[in-house]
Design an enzyme around this catalytic site. Structure first.
Site, PDB file in Angstrom:
ATOM      1  CG  HIS A 112      -2.029  -1.041   1.110  1.00 11.68           C
ATOM      2  ND1 HIS A 112      -2.745  -1.493   2.186  1.00 11.68           N
ATOM      3  CD2 HIS A 112      -2.509  -1.738   0.044  1.00 11.68           C
ATOM      4  CE1 HIS A 112      -3.619  -2.419   1.797  1.00 11.68           C
ATOM      5  NE2 HIS A 112      -3.480  -2.588   0.497  1.00 11.68           N
ATOM      6  CB  CYS A 120       7.049  12.736  -9.674  1.00 12.22           C
ATOM      7  SG  CYS A 120       6.847  14.033 -10.908  1.00 12.22           S
ATOM      8  CB  CYS A 139       9.501  16.029  -9.142  1.00  8.26           C
ATOM      9  SG  CYS A 139      10.284  14.468  -9.584  1.00  8.26           S
ATOM     10  CB  CYS A 142      10.857  15.718 -13.860  1.00  6.61           C
ATOM     11  SG  CYS A 142       9.275  16.010 -13.012  1.00  6.61           S
ATOM     12  CB  THR A 179      -4.290  -8.153   8.580  1.00  5.55           C
ATOM     13  OG1 THR A 179      -4.821  -9.468   8.440  1.00  5.55           O
ATOM     14  CG2 THR A 179      -2.790  -8.206   8.450  1.00  5.55           C
TER      15      THR A 179
HETATM   16 ZN   LIG Z   1       9.021  14.174 -11.536  1.00  9.59          ZN
END
Ligand SMILES: [Zn+2]
Length: 236
Positions: A112, A120, A139, A142, A179
């Site tokens: 999860h 990103c 990010c 990038c 769980t």
């Molecule tokens: Zn990125």
């Protein structure tokens, strides 16, 4: 169940119950509210589209909170097993905290996602992230301000299911720890494990919705049950 003999490959599924004793709460505490929020307001892609600031603020708070918590005896016991177990072993966790890793476990798969990652949506890179996202930082890969929590929200597909099923096919023993047996596909793993011929053991605070699928259920706090079971399986 017979003694833990003849076991080589182990899959362990962990859930909120193992982190609860470290003080990490879940939306199941307090009547479906999570820090006063309904799940559908903070943990769905629709919520993020509708009110990104609310969602980012919520996850910033969770991310900060887990960094103040520490692994407990159950996490440490599993790390000890991971370190010494000669066969295959995979800790599949539904938890988004990093307490298994901080206890020293390395064979851990976060189905999860993880609080301490940012994902990103522009370039698909994942970066370790311990700071806030509300201020829309760029990010690292990038430069776009397109980071979101790397957490699987309700309505999204869990990660790495192919790897999980591949490991399950090799497992002689499937152990579920803390769980609820309520969230699929994690809840279906025990049935799959049995069909594949693995032994199945549940360690839980109370009987779960999935208890009937296990050959054996042991009830109690994870911090007691898990170290005792690890001693047992390592002694064989
Ligand atoms: Zn990125």
């Amino acid at each position: 169940m017979a003694a833990m003999t003849g076991i080589r490959n182990i899959m362990i599924l962990t859930g909120a119950g193992i982190s609860a004793e470290s003080g990490i709460d879940t939306f199941r505490d307090a009547g479906g509210l999570w820090e006063q929020h309904r799940v559908e307001d903070v943990a769905t892609p629709e919520a993020f589209a509708r009110d990104p600031e609310l969602v980012l603020r919520f996850y910033d708070m969770r991310r900060a909170a887990i960094q103040t918590k520490a692994p407990n005896a159950a996490h440490h016991a599993l790390a000890r097993l991971d370190e010494h177990w000669p066969g295959d072993l995979l800790i599949v966790t539904q938890n988004v905290d990093d307490l298994h890793e901080r206890a020293g476990a390395s064979r851990v798969l976060h189905m999860h996602g993880q609080h301490l990652n940012a994902w990103c949506t522009a370039c698909d890179e994942r970066s370790r992230w311990t700071d806030t996202l509300l201020d829309r930082p760029p990010c690292p890969a990038c430069g776009e301000a397109a980071l979101r929590p790397d957490v699987v929200w309700f309505g999204e597909m869990p990660y790495r299911m192919d790897e999980i099923y591949a490991a399950l096919r090799e497992a002689d023993l499937f152990v579920s720890i803390g769980t609820s047996g309520a969230v699929y596909p994690a809840a279906g793993l025990v049935r799959e494990a049995r069909e594949l011929g693995a032994r199945t053991l549940e360690l839980n605070l109370e009987r779960s919705q999935g208890s009937l699928w296990f050959e054996e259920t042991r009830l109690g706090p994870a911090t007691e049950l898990v170290p005792a079971w690890v001693d047992e399986v390592m002694k064989k």
